[in-house]
Every structure is written in C-alpha cells, then in structure tokens.
Motif scaffolding. Structure first.
Motif, PDB file in Angstrom:
ATOM      1  N   ASP A  39      -0.159  -4.412 -17.921  1.00 35.12           N
ATOM      2  CA  ASP A  39       0.535  -5.402 -17.434  1.00 35.12           C
ATOM      3  C   ASP A  39       0.243  -7.007 -17.300  1.00 35.12           C
ATOM      4  OD1 ASP A  39       2.580  -6.932 -15.420  1.00 35.12           O
ATOM      5  OD2 ASP A  39       2.060  -5.636 -13.717  1.00 35.12           O
ATOM      6  N   ARG A  40       1.037  -7.560 -17.998  1.00 26.35           N
ATOM      7  CA  ARG A  40       0.312  -9.065 -18.164  1.00 26.35           C
ATOM      8  C   ARG A  40       0.581  -9.938 -17.013  1.00 26.35           C
ATOM      9  NH1 ARG A  40       4.421 -10.036 -23.513  1.00 26.35           N
ATOM     10  NH2 ARG A  40       3.807  -8.350 -24.694  1.00 26.35           N
ATOM     11  N   SER A  41       1.249  -9.544 -16.064  1.00 29.00           N
ATOM     12  CA  SER A  41       1.234 -10.467 -14.838  1.00 29.00           C
ATOM     13  C   SER A  41      -0.021 -10.268 -13.950  1.00 29.00           C
ATOM     14  CB  SER A  41       2.559  -9.982 -13.771  1.00 29.00           C
ATOM     15  OG  SER A  41       2.237  -8.646 -13.532  1.00 29.00           O
ATOM     16  N   THR A  42      -1.012  -9.322 -14.185  1.00 27.02           N
ATOM     17  CA  THR A  42      -2.039  -8.938 -13.573  1.00 27.02           C
ATOM     18  C   THR A  42      -3.200  -9.872 -14.201  1.00 27.02           C
ATOM     19  OG1 THR A  42      -2.878  -7.099 -15.118  1.00 27.02           O
ATOM     20  CG2 THR A  42      -1.412  -6.914 -12.922  1.00 27.02           C
ATOM     21  N   PRO A 357     -11.251  -0.295 -15.163  1.00 28.74           N
ATOM     22  CA  PRO A 357     -11.048  -1.710 -14.279  1.00 28.74           C
ATOM     23  C   PRO A 357     -12.353  -2.169 -13.980  1.00 28.74           C
ATOM     24  CG  PRO A 357      -9.606   0.214 -13.713  1.00 28.74           C
ATOM     25  CD  PRO A 357     -10.582   0.832 -14.355  1.00 28.74           C
ATOM     26  N   THR A 359     -14.319  -6.190 -12.200  1.00 28.88           N
ATOM     27  CA  THR A 359     -14.145  -7.356 -11.692  1.00 28.88           C
ATOM     28  C   THR A 359     -15.251  -8.564 -12.291  1.00 28.88           C
ATOM     29  OG1 THR A 359     -13.187  -6.453  -9.615  1.00 28.88           O
ATOM     30  CG2 THR A 359     -14.028  -8.761  -9.571  1.00 28.88           C
ATOM     31  N   ASP A 364     -10.067  -9.357 -11.002  1.00 31.65           N
ATOM     32  CA  ASP A 364      -9.707  -8.047 -11.059  1.00 31.65           C
ATOM     33  C   ASP A 364      -8.985  -7.836 -12.715  1.00 31.65           C
ATOM     34  OD1 ASP A 364     -10.863  -7.258  -8.670  1.00 31.65           O
ATOM     35  OD2 ASP A 364      -9.169  -7.500  -7.698  1.00 31.65           O
ATOM     36  N   PRO A 366      -7.937  -4.885 -15.719  1.00 33.07           N
ATOM     37  CA  PRO A 366      -7.725  -3.490 -16.028  1.00 33.07           C
ATOM     38  C   PRO A 366      -8.289  -2.978 -17.272  1.00 33.07           C
ATOM     39  CG  PRO A 366      -5.622  -4.744 -17.090  1.00 33.07           C
ATOM     40  CD  PRO A 366      -6.670  -5.852 -16.337  1.00 33.07           C
TER      41      PRO A 366
END
Length: 467
Positions: A39-42, A357, A359, A364, A366
């Motif tokens: 999900d590129r939005s993340t 995942p 951090t 954060d 994925p």
C-alpha cells in the motif's frame, strides 16, 4: 540452451562451464522476483513519476536526482524502481545506525543487491543472507585479516612500482584509466594469484568490459530477449569467456603442487573448510572471486583517481601529501583516501530488503520494502561534515567523523569485508606514486554513473611531472 559461439583458440572452453553461465543468467533475477504488493499510501512521500523514470533518475542521474528528492521531500523519502519496487532512503546517522544494527534475519542485504546477481552469482557474499552469508564470510575472513594484509602490502608495492615505471615525465593522462589498470593488476595477482602473462592478457580485457557495463545493460539482464541483441549480447558473451577463464584457473589451482604454501585469496579459499569440514565448490569459488574482483577493483581505483584530482588542484595540499609520502606518514595518506571516498562516493547507498514490518526513525514500514541510508546525502550533510564541499583530509587525522556519517563500506555485520584491503592498497599506491611524480589537474571534472558506481566523467585528467 542458446549456443555460444566458438571461443578464440587461446581461451579454454568447457561445455559444463558454459551451461553453468547460462543457468546463472536464467536464475538470477535483476529485480529479485515479482514486485511486492504494498500500500503506497503507507510509505514516506516521494516523486510521483512512473517507476521507469525514477529508476533512470536514481541510476543514471543520481547526483542530481537524490539531492533534489531530499530537498523536496525531507530526510526520509520513497523512490519507486522497476518494475514497481519501493525504495525508502534515509539520510540521518541515527537512521543508518538503526539499519546497520537491525536483525539480519529481517533486513536482507543479499535480496536488496539482486541487480548484481546475473554477474556475481547466487553464492556471492553480497547476495547471500542468513546462514549462507555467515558461512561464506567466515571462510573469506582469513584472507583479509591483519596478517594477510601485511603480506599483500609487499605485492601491491611491487605492482605499483612496475606500473609507474611505464609513466613519463610531463605525460597527460586520465587518472581513472591508470588507476583501473593498476588496481586490476593487484586484484588479479592478489586475489587470483595469476602471474603468467598470457593468462593475465586474457583476463584483463574481459574484466574491464564487466566493469565498464552500463546501467541499461544491467537492467537488460532481466529481459531474456535483450540478451540476443547488441550490447546485451556482447555482455553475455563476455560473461561466458570470463567464466571459462576463471573455472579453468580454479581447476588447475586445485591440483597445483604448491597449493598448500600459496597466499593468494583463491588458494586460501580452496583450502578453507567450513565448520563441518566442507569445501567450497567450483561454482562457489567462481562467485566469490568475481565478487571480490568487481567490488575491490573499480571502487579503489575511483577513490584513487578522485584523490589525485583533488591533490592536483591544491598546491599546498599536494605539498603536504607529497611530504607524507616521502616520510612514510601513512596516516595522512589514508586520510586523503578516506576524504576522497567521502566527497566523491563511489556507491550511492547501502540497501536492505525487509522480510517483516519494521520501524526506522519512527517510520513504520511494511514487509517487502527496500530501505537504506543514502551515502551521497550522509557524506554531504554539513552537520556531519562541516564545509562538506571542501576537500579536507584532516577530518580523518587523529579522529574520525561521528559514527554512521562516513559509510563507504556500509556497516554492521554486512560491512565490506575488503575495507582494510582497499585502504591498504590505496595508501601504498599513493605513497609510491607521489614519491615518483608530482601531479597537476588539467580540467574540472564531475561524476557520471558507470554500472552501479560513480566515476569521474572525464577520467580525472592530470599531468604528471617526475620528481
């Protein structure tokens, strides 16, 4: 298997070796397999251009593209590479520390280096992860410890003096070409242990063609149809010929009567045994030799070329460095080499691919994302290196820059195994060269991308004057 044209008469040709070369090219994927679904939005912000344009920007125009992205998007930004793989670049030393100290089971360096796979092979130290990487590193380490480096120093001195004997007073030359020639000779003799002039003559041009490969050819390895066309076909043929030479050398060395007393890296690796007493196979030996050849040849040559370029632009700096060469002040010579690596990074970044995942710096991310500190930006940050655009070797005299701000050899458990050898070689070459010649830079130069490295666009043109 696609037929390989008959090799020249002086080249060995073995059908089994040819089959191994073709197998490697089919199996080793430039992009490491299918693109992950993410999900590129993340992800952190970055350019919205198509992956093709961003790949060209990063690989072909990195010295303009990466600083622009940093100014536009901040200290953490995302670049999308072909086929659609997100690369998140970090720029602060605390970010680099987190990445280098992270669990190597989760942060995979080998997978992130997959673009090198078709040439280096699946057994390459740069492409292995987890237990396979630990095994290979343990087997290679004795060839690069302090005792081994001291022995190699005499050979590097011998090679440097022989090469410099062919230089001429008042000669104008491209420093990059001469340093490539010299460091290639060192690698062929120290790593391969080849001294026979006929074999050296066969190896030199084929290694040079591998080093001089363009980013377009690197990407083309992932498209089988391209391997039959133009530069991709030539690169494939060259790979076949180089493999024939390397495998022939391995086979002969295994039965050499003086194998037990030889100190070159190939002989040491043939004798090396794993924890269970296992020996490296011919294919494993080939992959490690090519890795050491490619990773240890052009990088040191480029650092030396830029060092000579900077010395030739500053009379006071040249005088101080010449005095260091005369006095055997290796600490200053090493500082010159380190500052060359800082101001003119040969490799743009250190990369890891996440298997889970994670951090980093509070961000954060994925699984499937590739991450890494940007060497280009880390070396150019004024808070890391005051007056970052100025060539100042004293940064490395009696002290070192803050941790994770100078990272030409990476860091953590994946730090370059040949770092000590590279610095030793560079110091020896500078010492021998500057005791024989003075240098003058003839024109301004700037970096260009060749394969995955950055080199002087015009070769760092200098004039040498006998002392």
């Amino acid at each position: 298997m696609t037929a390989v044209r008959d090799l020249p008469e002086e080249l060995p040709h073995d059908a089994a070796t040819a089959a191994l070369t073709e197998k490697r090219m089919r199996r080793m994927r430039v992009f490491g397999g299918p693109a992950p679904t993410i999900d590129r939005s993340t992800l952190p912000p970055g350019p919205g251009w198509p992956p093709l344009l961003q790949s060209i920007g990063l690989l072909r125009f990195r010295h303009q593209f990466v600083p622009w992205a940093h100014r536009r998007y901040g200290d953490v930004f995302t670049v999308r590479l072909l086929p659609d793989r997100p690369l998140v670049l970090f720029t602060r030393p605390e970010h680099a520390r987190e990445i280098f100290a992270a669990d190597p089971e989760t942060f995979l360096a080998g997978k992130a280096n997959s673009i090198l796979g078709p040439m280096m092979g699946e057994h390459s130290l740069l492409l292995q992860d987890r237990g396979a990487h630990q095994r290979a590193r343990k087997l290679l380490m004795p060839a690069f410890n302090g005792h081994a480096l001291r022995e190699y120093g005499d050979l590097v001195t011998e090679v440097a003096r022989a090469d410099l004997a062919g230089w001429h007073d008042g000669e104008e030359l491209r420093a990059l070409d001469r340093m490539n020639r010299l460091t290639l000779e060192v690698i062929l003799r120290v790593v391969f242990g080849v001294t026979d002039e006929r074999r050296l003559a066969l190896l030199r041009p084929r290694v040079t063609r591998v080093v001089d490969i363009s980013p377009a050819v690197l990407f083309g390895w992932s498209v089988p149809r391209l391997r039959r066309l133009g530069p991709w076909r030539a690169a494939r043929q060259n790979a076949h010929e180089l493999d024939q030479l390397i495998h022939a050398e391995i086979r002969e060395r295994r039965t050499a009567p003086d194998l037990a007393t030889r100190t070159d890296v190939l002989s040491l690796l043939i004798r090396a045994r794993g924890e269970e007493g296992d020996l490296l196979t011919d294919e494993e030996l080939r992959d490690q030799l090519v890795t050491l050849l490619l990773a240890g040849h052009e990088t040191t040559a480029t650092a030396l070329a830029w060092a000579l370029y900077e010395l030739g632009r500053d009379d006071a700096l040249l005088a101080r460095t010449t005095a260091a060469a005369d006095d055997g002040d290796d600490a200053w010579l090493e500082a010159v080499l380190k500052e060359s690596m800082r101001l003119h990074p040969v490799i743009p970044m250190v990369v890891r691919t996440l298997t889970a995942p994670a951090t980093i710096g509070g961000v954060d991310l994925p699984a499937g994302v590739t991450v890494g500190p940007s060497i280009l930006l880390a070396h150019a940050r004024p808070e890391n290196h005051p007056e970052p655009d100025v060539f100042r070797p004293e940064r490395f005299v009696g002290t070192n820059p803050p941790p994770n701000t100078w990272i030409p050899f990476g860091g953590g458990v994946r730090r370059c195994i040949g770092a000590g050898f590279s610095l030793m070689e560079g110091v020896v070459v500078l010492r021998e060269l500057l005791t024989a010649y003075s240098v003058e830079t003839l024109a301004d130069d700037r970096p260009k991308v060749r394969n995955i490295t950055s080199v002087p666009r015009d070769g760092a043109r200098i004039r040498v004057t006998a002392r």
